[in-house]
Design an enzyme around this catalytic site. Structure first.
Site, PDB file in Angstrom:
ATOM      1  N   CYS A  40      -7.803   5.624  -3.235  1.00  0.00           N
ATOM      2  CA  CYS A  40      -9.000   4.897  -2.818  1.00  0.00           C
ATOM      3  C   CYS A  40      -9.018   4.875  -1.292  1.00  0.00           C
ATOM      4  O   CYS A  40      -8.016   4.535  -0.662  1.00  0.00           O
ATOM      5  CB  CYS A  40      -9.009   3.497  -3.411  1.00  0.00           C
ATOM      6  SG  CYS A  40      -8.880   3.537  -5.212  1.00  0.00           S
TER       7      CYS A  40
ATOM      8  N   GLU B 247       6.190  -4.604  -2.219  1.00  0.00           N
ATOM      9  CA  GLU B 247       5.810  -5.904  -1.676  1.00  0.00           C
ATOM     10  C   GLU B 247       5.291  -6.837  -2.769  1.00  0.00           C
ATOM     11  O   GLU B 247       4.665  -6.398  -3.730  1.00  0.00           O
ATOM     12  CB  GLU B 247       4.767  -5.714  -0.576  1.00  0.00           C
ATOM     13  CG  GLU B 247       5.417  -5.102   0.660  1.00  0.00           C
ATOM     14  CD  GLU B 247       4.468  -4.888   1.819  1.00  0.00           C
ATOM     15  OE1 GLU B 247       4.955  -4.778   2.942  1.00  0.00           O
ATOM     16  OE2 GLU B 247       3.249  -4.833   1.615  1.00  0.00           O
TER      17      GLU B 247
ATOM     18  N   CYS C  68      -5.028  -8.469   0.453  1.00  0.00           N
ATOM     19  CA  CYS C  68      -5.322  -7.458  -0.567  1.00  0.00           C
ATOM     20  C   CYS C  68      -5.511  -6.085   0.050  1.00  0.00           C
ATOM     21  O   CYS C  68      -6.268  -5.916   0.997  1.00  0.00           O
ATOM     22  CB  CYS C  68      -6.646  -7.837  -1.224  1.00  0.00           C
ATOM     23  SG  CYS C  68      -6.522  -7.941  -2.959  1.00  0.00           S
TER      24      CYS C  68
ATOM     25  N   CYS D 255       1.005   4.688  -5.005  1.00  0.00           N
ATOM     26  CA  CYS D 255      -0.054   4.805  -6.020  1.00  0.00           C
ATOM     27  C   CYS D 255      -0.476   6.269  -6.063  1.00  0.00           C
ATOM     28  O   CYS D 255      -0.547   6.918  -5.020  1.00  0.00           O
ATOM     29  CB  CYS D 255      -1.239   3.915  -5.625  1.00  0.00           C
ATOM     30  SG  CYS D 255      -2.511   3.808  -6.910  1.00  0.00           S
TER      31      CYS D 255
ATOM     32  N   CYS E 171       1.160 -12.248  -6.462  1.00  0.00           N
ATOM     33  CA  CYS E 171       0.566 -10.924  -6.535  1.00  0.00           C
ATOM     34  C   CYS E 171       1.695  -9.912  -6.684  1.00  0.00           C
ATOM     35  O   CYS E 171       2.536  -9.764  -5.796  1.00  0.00           O
ATOM     36  CB  CYS E 171      -0.254 -10.693  -5.258  1.00  0.00           C
ATOM     37  SG  CYS E 171      -1.043  -9.091  -5.211  1.00  0.00           S
TER      38      CYS E 171
ATOM     39  N   CYS F 199      -7.971   1.742   0.866  1.00  0.00           N
ATOM     40  CA  CYS F 199      -6.758   1.011   0.474  1.00  0.00           C
ATOM     41  C   CYS F 199      -5.526   1.567   1.163  1.00  0.00           C
ATOM     42  O   CYS F 199      -5.279   2.775   1.138  1.00  0.00           O
ATOM     43  CB  CYS F 199      -6.599   1.098  -1.044  1.00  0.00           C
ATOM     44  SG  CYS F 199      -5.037   0.427  -1.645  1.00  0.00           S
TER      45      CYS F 199
HETATM   46  N1  SAH Z   1      -4.657  -0.579  -8.315  1.00  0.00           N
HETATM   47  C1  SAH Z   1      -5.312  -1.726  -8.791  1.00  0.00           C
HETATM   48  C2  SAH Z   1      -4.683  -3.022  -8.330  1.00  0.00           C
HETATM   49  C3  SAH Z   1      -4.212  -3.137  -6.910  1.00  0.00           C
HETATM   50  S1  SAH Z   1      -5.385  -3.286  -5.613  1.00  0.00           S
HETATM   51  C4  SAH Z   1      -6.759  -1.696  -8.435  1.00  0.00           C
HETATM   52  O1  SAH Z   1      -7.156  -0.837  -7.646  1.00  0.00           O
HETATM   53  O2  SAH Z   1      -7.511  -2.498  -8.982  1.00  0.00           O
HETATM   54  C5  SAH Z   1      -6.018  -4.957  -5.716  1.00  0.00           C
HETATM   55  C6  SAH Z   1      -7.450  -5.087  -5.167  1.00  0.00           C
HETATM   56  O3  SAH Z   1      -7.483  -4.952  -3.746  1.00  0.00           O
HETATM   57  C7  SAH Z   1      -8.384  -4.009  -5.704  1.00  0.00           C
HETATM   58  O4  SAH Z   1      -9.623  -4.543  -6.064  1.00  0.00           O
HETATM   59  C8  SAH Z   1      -8.533  -3.111  -4.500  1.00  0.00           C
HETATM   60  O5  SAH Z   1      -9.679  -2.348  -4.601  1.00  0.00           O
HETATM   61  C9  SAH Z   1      -8.549  -4.109  -3.377  1.00  0.00           C
HETATM   62  N2  SAH Z   1      -8.295  -3.525  -2.058  1.00  0.00           N
HETATM   63  C10 SAH Z   1      -7.563  -2.433  -1.766  1.00  0.00           C
HETATM   64  N3  SAH Z   1      -7.558  -2.225  -0.433  1.00  0.00           N
HETATM   65  C11 SAH Z   1      -8.296  -3.206   0.129  1.00  0.00           C
HETATM   66  C12 SAH Z   1      -8.618  -3.550   1.471  1.00  0.00           C
HETATM   67  N4  SAH Z   1      -8.155  -2.840   2.497  1.00  0.00           N
HETATM   68  N5  SAH Z   1      -9.385  -4.646   1.678  1.00  0.00           N
HETATM   69  C13 SAH Z   1      -9.797  -5.403   0.629  1.00  0.00           C
HETATM   70  N6  SAH Z   1      -9.507  -5.126  -0.644  1.00  0.00           N
HETATM   71  C14 SAH Z   1      -8.764  -4.055  -0.901  1.00  0.00           C
HETATM   72 FE1  SF4 Z   2      -4.210   2.533  -5.963  1.00  0.00          FE
HETATM   73 FE2  SF4 Z   2      -5.141   1.099  -3.909  1.00  0.00          FE
HETATM   74 FE3  SF4 Z   2      -6.852   2.447  -5.461  1.00  0.00          FE
HETATM   75 FE4  SF4 Z   2      -5.616   0.268  -6.427  1.00  0.00          FE
HETATM   76  S1  SF4 Z   2      -7.081   0.326  -4.736  1.00  0.00           S
HETATM   77  S2  SF4 Z   2      -5.883   2.253  -7.455  1.00  0.00           S
HETATM   78  S3  SF4 Z   2      -3.606   0.450  -5.376  1.00  0.00           S
HETATM   79  S4  SF4 Z   2      -5.234   3.353  -4.152  1.00  0.00           S
END
Ligand code: SAH
Ligand code: SF4
Length: 393
Positions: free
Chosen positions: A141, A117, A371, A137, A130, A144
């Site tokens: 996290c 995406e 995000c 991944c 973006c 996420c």
């Molecule tokens: N993997 C990288 C970049 C992609 S995520 C990283 O983790 O930084 C981009 C941002 O979105 C990161 O700060 C991540 O922590 C945040 N993010 C992920 N899931 C989210 C959610 N459900 N609500 C708000 N922010 C989220």
């Molecule tokens: Fe991967 Fe999502 Fe964690 Fe970013 S926030 S490192 S995309 S699992």
């Protein structure tokens, strides 16, 4: 013609076309050196090759041309050779959704049938794309959505810069042939590596793609218009400063190791102290500005006044701003978004300590483009809900 070394896919990591049209070399995403070697192979005298690379880059990245016949400053013979051996290919758009707020979400298909995406966010003073760096991944996290999808593979540099080209196709934003975008207001003016994937686990491809984005004969965006977001891959942070030099954002999200271990499990490998040590060096090493600390607001998990005060203490000595992200819920997510009052109270403490702390307005929520919500619906490799909940505990 001077003899030259044969090109092998391993040495140059040249993505080849799979399937129907034989194995043509996709020129999109190649470094200048790799393209130079290809031109020499195709009969270009070595002395001319560097200049020809610049010309072809302009056709591809400034004027959006996809066929060699249009490249009128190349000889007919070279055009024919290139048509025979190479092509100019960007990811194919599978679907496009436009949110009520103008945000556009694209699902694009890359080689092998995988999908990622890409989101375009128009704002008054800028337009941000973006971009994804991986299919899925490897990290998990717990808040996420992408983290619930297993890694399928790294994107190639061509697939990363190809997302930018796909968006410019859709926005109709290519310069007139012979002209440049320099100095013009751009619809696509900024790039954030905040889509699917951890960019620093795909370092070389991300770097090569961003070099094309920043090149004056490439996409022509300054390095301060690119923000790379990492969950905290400490050993690659210094390299990012040296080899890319873009702005850095870090998914911080917690103020003690115990909480961060749960939210951002890479913290078990490189804890808060190790991360902050690496971040302290970044602005000097990259000659760039403040680091953005991303902080997702999760009700009752990381959003107390004590957390805010601890965050202030941790940031001491680092040029920083904090970006507070209201949690974007997704189906089955194990957390809730903090209340607006709580988010504002948290921001107030940071601001009183002198840190700019904008609250990120969720964009494109109606199309699941916000995000952390990105995940291709078609990928089947999915964790079970029980697994997601177990990891969140
Ligand atoms: N993997 C990288 C970049 C992609 S995520 C990283 O983790 O930084 C981009 C941002 O979105 C990161 O700060 C991540 O922590 C945040 N993010 C992920 N899931 C989210 C959610 N459900 N609500 C708000 N922010 C989220
Ligand atoms: Fe991967 Fe999502 Fe964690 Fe970013 S926030 S490192 S995309 S699992």
């Amino acid at each position: 013609m001077a003899p030259s070394a044969p090109i092998t896919q391993d040495v140059l990591t040249i993505p080849r076309k799979d399937g129907e049209s034989g194995d043509k070399i996709n020129l999109v995403g190649l470094t200048r050196d790799a393209m130079r070697q290809i031109l020499i192979e195709a009969g270009t005298p070595e002395k001319q090759a560097k200049m020809r690379v610049g010309q072809i880059w302009q056709w591809i990245y400034q004027w959006g041309v996809r066929d060699f016949d249009s490249m009128t400053n190349l000889s007919k013979a070279l055009r024919a050779e290139l048509t025979e051996r190479c092509d100019i290919r960007v990811p194919e758009v599978v679907s496009k959704q436009v949110s009520e707020d103008g945000t556009r979400k694209y699902l694009v298909r890359i080689n092998g049938g995988h999908e990622v995406e890409v989101v375009y966010i128009p704002e008054e003073d800028r337009g941000t794309l973006c971009v994804s760096s991986q299919v899925g991944c490897t990290l998990t996290c717990s808040f996420c959505h992408t983290g619930t999808q297993k890694l399928v593979r790294n994107l190639t540099a061509g697939e990363i810069v190809g997302q930018v080209m796909m968006a410019r196709d859709d926005l109709g934003e290519w310069a007139e042939r012979g002209a440049t975008n320099e100095g013009k207001a751009r619809l696509l003016s900024n790039i954030v590596l905040m889509g699917m994937g951890e960019p620093l686990y795909n370092f070389e491809n991300v770097r090569d793609a961003m070099k094309i984005v920043m090149d004056p004969e490439g996409i022509q965006l300054g390095r301060r218009r690119i923000t790379l977001s990492t969950s905290g891959v400490v050993p690659e942070i210094h390299r990012t400063a040296k080899e890319i030099g873009c702005l850095l954002a870090v998914s911080f999200h917690a103020t003690d190791d115990e909480t961060r271990n749960k939210l951002v499990p890479i913290n078990k490998r490189w804890n808060i102290e190790a991360l902050l040590d690496a971040l302290r060096e970044y602005p000097k090493a990259s000659n760039s500005e403040r680091i953005t600390f991303e902080y997702v607001m999760l009700k009752g998990v990381n959003d107390s006044d004590e957390d805010a005060h601890r965050l202030v203490a941790l940031l001491k000595g680092i040029p920083a701003k904090v970006n507070l992200i209201p949690f974007n819920e997704w189906p089955g997510s194990p957390y809730e978004r903090s209340s607006n009052n709580r988010i504002h109270a948290f921001a107030k403490i940071l601001m009183a300590a002198g840190y700019a702390s904008p609250i990120r307005t969720p964009r494109g929520e109606d199309i699941m483009a916000a995000c952390g919500q990105l995940k291709s619906a078609t990928e089947r490799a999915r964790k079970s809900r029980a697994q997601i909940e177990a990891e969140a505990k």
